[in-house]
Scaffold this motif. Structure first.
Motif, mmCIF file in Angstrom:
data_model
loop_
_atom_site.group_PDB
_atom_site.id
_atom_site.type_symbol
_atom_site.label_atom_id
_atom_site.label_comp_id
_atom_site.label_asym_id
_atom_site.label_seq_id
_atom_site.Cartn_x
_atom_site.Cartn_y
_atom_site.Cartn_z
ATOM 1 N N ILE A 1 0.804 -1.267 -0.007
ATOM 2 C CA ILE A 1 -0.096 0.066 0.133
ATOM 3 C C ILE A 1 0.786 1.084 0.004
ATOM 4 O O ILE A 1 1.743 1.169 0.902
ATOM 5 C CB ILE A 1 -1.062 0.127 1.330
ATOM 6 C CG1 ILE A 1 -1.916 -1.119 0.961
ATOM 7 C CG2 ILE A 1 -1.743 1.358 1.096
ATOM 8 C CD1 ILE A 1 -2.774 -1.134 2.383
ATOM 9 N N THR A 2 0.631 2.190 -0.829
ATOM 10 C CA THR A 2 1.352 3.628 -1.112
ATOM 11 C C THR A 2 0.488 4.776 -0.855
ATOM 12 O O THR A 2 -0.811 4.431 -1.113
ATOM 13 C CB THR A 2 2.134 3.622 -2.449
ATOM 14 O OG1 THR A 2 1.270 3.982 -3.246
ATOM 15 C CG2 THR A 2 2.949 2.264 -2.635
ATOM 16 N N ASP A 3 1.124 5.894 -0.442
ATOM 17 C CA ASP A 3 0.250 7.008 -0.683
ATOM 18 C C ASP A 3 0.912 7.582 -2.210
ATOM 19 O O ASP A 3 1.223 6.756 -3.080
ATOM 20 C CB ASP A 3 0.541 7.995 0.319
ATOM 21 C CG ASP A 3 1.991 8.678 0.514
ATOM 22 O OD1 ASP A 3 2.877 8.044 -0.310
ATOM 23 O OD2 ASP A 3 2.366 9.025 1.838
ATOM 24 N N LYS A 4 0.727 8.857 -2.484
ATOM 25 C CA LYS A 4 1.180 9.404 -3.597
ATOM 26 C C LYS A 4 2.556 9.242 -3.876
ATOM 27 O O LYS A 4 3.060 9.506 -5.122
ATOM 28 C CB LYS A 4 0.545 10.559 -3.737
ATOM 29 C CG LYS A 4 -1.029 10.538 -3.946
ATOM 30 C CD LYS A 4 -1.576 11.979 -4.144
ATOM 31 C CE LYS A 4 -1.450 12.582 -5.245
ATOM 32 N NZ LYS A 4 -2.319 14.050 -5.455
ATOM 33 N N THR A 5 3.493 9.150 -2.987
ATOM 34 C CA THR A 5 4.878 9.375 -2.945
ATOM 35 C C THR A 5 5.747 8.437 -2.489
ATOM 36 O O THR A 5 6.782 7.955 -2.799
ATOM 37 C CB THR A 5 5.437 10.552 -2.387
ATOM 38 O OG1 THR A 5 5.086 10.702 -0.970
ATOM 39 C CG2 THR A 5 4.534 11.983 -3.000
ATOM 40 N N LYS A 6 4.957 7.707 -1.329
ATOM 41 C CA LYS A 6 6.092 6.562 -0.681
ATOM 42 C C LYS A 6 5.263 5.322 -0.064
ATOM 43 O O LYS A 6 4.145 5.317 -0.335
ATOM 44 C CB LYS A 6 6.702 7.464 0.635
ATOM 45 C CG LYS A 6 5.592 7.681 1.741
ATOM 46 C CD LYS A 6 6.252 8.156 2.923
ATOM 47 C CE LYS A 6 5.490 8.575 4.078
ATOM 48 N NZ LYS A 6 4.655 9.865 3.465
ATOM 49 N N ILE A 7 6.169 4.311 -0.029
ATOM 50 C CA ILE A 7 5.529 3.074 0.438
ATOM 51 C C ILE A 7 5.255 3.116 1.784
ATOM 52 O O ILE A 7 5.993 3.519 2.864
ATOM 53 C CB ILE A 7 6.677 1.789 0.068
ATOM 54 C CG1 ILE A 7 6.978 2.004 -1.107
ATOM 55 C CG2 ILE A 7 6.254 0.806 0.763
ATOM 56 C CD1 ILE A 7 8.318 1.066 -1.254
ATOM 57 N N LEU A 8 3.984 2.685 2.241
ATOM 58 C CA LEU A 8 3.315 2.730 3.569
ATOM 59 C C LEU A 8 3.527 1.443 4.209
ATOM 60 O O LEU A 8 3.777 1.442 5.275
ATOM 61 C CB LEU A 8 1.861 3.459 3.371
ATOM 62 C CG LEU A 8 1.606 4.732 2.910
ATOM 63 C CD1 LEU A 8 -0.052 4.969 2.910
ATOM 64 C CD2 LEU A 8 2.228 5.780 3.699
ATOM 65 N N ALA A 9 3.406 0.456 3.411
ATOM 66 C CA ALA A 9 3.517 -1.017 3.826
ATOM 67 C C ALA A 9 3.719 -1.848 2.933
ATOM 68 O O ALA A 9 3.280 -1.794 1.719
ATOM 69 C CB ALA A 9 2.436 -1.327 4.771
ATOM 70 N N HIS A 10 4.709 -2.825 2.845
ATOM 71 C CA HIS A 10 4.825 -3.822 2.159
ATOM 72 C C HIS A 10 5.149 -5.194 2.603
ATOM 73 O O HIS A 10 5.997 -5.170 3.596
ATOM 74 C CB HIS A 10 6.274 -3.508 1.104
ATOM 75 C CG HIS A 10 6.347 -4.389 0.074
ATOM 76 N ND1 HIS A 10 5.877 -4.175 -1.197
ATOM 77 C CD2 HIS A 10 7.042 -5.669 0.051
ATOM 78 C CE1 HIS A 10 6.385 -5.243 -1.973
ATOM 79 N NE2 HIS A 10 7.056 -6.148 -1.379
ATOM 80 N N VAL A 11 4.397 -6.197 2.274
ATOM 81 C CA VAL A 11 4.497 -7.542 2.977
ATOM 82 C C VAL A 11 4.842 -8.707 1.996
ATOM 83 O O VAL A 11 4.109 -8.545 0.994
ATOM 84 C CB VAL A 11 3.284 -7.876 3.668
ATOM 85 C CG1 VAL A 11 3.528 -9.290 4.238
ATOM 86 C CG2 VAL A 11 3.309 -6.946 4.998
#
Length: 335
Positions: free
Chosen positions: A23-33
């Motif tokens: 899941i990302t916002d418009k510029t960065k990674i918020l979570a990656h599993v």
């Protein structure tokens, strides 16, 4: 922190068979599993050109090869994937991404499920007006009932949404709103007491999700005195209704009726009852409930009984009927 978002990604990954979920916002990674977590790191800038393209275009993108993903890491093991935009109203606020470890790994089911998931998340954001999923996850641990949102129920509902998206998009949208209302109430509602109308709306949202899945097999009748204005303990009726559906109707013939009643019992009290014409509750369950011997996987109905006893001094009344079961409790109007 990103712990709650990681939980969301983990649930989606385990339920879809994806190699990785992000899941990302418009510029960065918020979570990656999952696969690629060595370089797709929370807080880092978005790594793939394809993600940036989806944010700019607002359109879902399917990538069948690493060349289409265009990850900045040459050693990335993600071979295919799909990216769907997350929206608040009409504004793109980020993306949901499902990745796979083989080329052309996306099925039609994956595509529709990703769309349903993105709509669910986006609708939840739009309804609640909060994007702080970490706060929601923290609140979800406050009560035992809140912590027991059944992942099978959630993904059965999502599968129903996926099926409806193909044949009846309007019904799919209604189901997304009902599911979002149900989840939001379970996760956000931390008040000890709520207006009975609010509690009943949560019950109706839950019922509509189940009716979308089971269709005409499940008939629910509401016998509600709309003049009643009283605050009741939150999350006190829905577990009883869920118990009637799961252990009364579905374990019996699979088809049946439930009547949810809220009536004045006398000038000072109201009675809430849930009656079904299902298989009937075993006498041993009633005895174990009152003896405090209910197993943890039955915590829903036990939790309700214990809370009512603590607040009002008396718990649930459970009656075995000629056909089915009636579960009820009485509340003082001035409580």
């Amino acid at each position: 922190n990103g712990d709650s978002l990681k939980k969301v990604c983990t649930i989606i990954k385990e339920s879809t068979g994806a190699a990785a979920v992000s899941i990302t916002d418009k510029t960065k990674i918020l979570a990656h599993v999952g696969l690629g977590s060595d370089h797709h790191i929370s807080g880092d800038p978005i790594q793939t050109f394809a993600t940036k393209e989806v944010i700019n275009s607002g359109q879902m993108r399917i990538m069948n090869s690493p060349e289409e993903i265009e990850c900045s890491s040459e050693e990335c093991q993600l071979k295919s994937g799909l990216i769907v935009p997350l929206k608040e109203k009409d504004e793109i606020i980020g993306t949901l991404k499902l990745y796979f470890a083989k080329r052309s790994g996306i099925s039609f089911t994956h595509e529709k499920l990703a769309i349903g998931l993105s709509q669910l998340i986006s609708t939840q954001i739009e309804i609640s007006k909060v994007g702080k999923l970490e706060e929601l996850a923290a609140k979800a641990e406050i009560k035992a009932l809140q912590a027991q949102i059944n992942p099978h129920f959630l993904f059965n509902a999502l599968n129903t949404i996926v099926a409806l998206l193909r044949v009846n998009p309007n019904s799919a949208r209604e189901l997304i709103v009902n599911l979002s209302t149900y989840l939001r109430y379970n996760i956000e509602e931390t008040s000890t007491f709520v207006d009975i109308s609010k509690e009943l709306q949560q019950v109706k949202s839950y019922v509509e999700v189940e009716k979308a899945r089971f269709g005409d097999k499940l008939n629910v009748i509401y016998d509600i005195d709309e003049s009643i204005r009283v605050k009741i303990p939150s999350l006190i009726i829905q577990p009883i209704v869920e118990n009637s559906i799961k252990h009364g109707i579905l374990k019996g013939s699979g088809t049946g009726n439930i009547v949810i009643s809220v009536k004045k019992h006398n000038s000072d009290e109201i009675r809430v009852s849930v009656e079904d014409d299902g298989i009937g509750i075993p006498q041993s369950f009633i005895e174990n409930l009152h003896a405090g011997k209910i197993k943890e996987n039955k915590i829903g109905i036990s939790n309700v009984d214990n809370r009512l006893r603590h607040i009002y001094g008396s718990g649930l009344s459970i009656e075995r009927l000629d056909v089915g079961t009636r579960v009820s409790f009485t509340l003082n109007m001035s409580a």
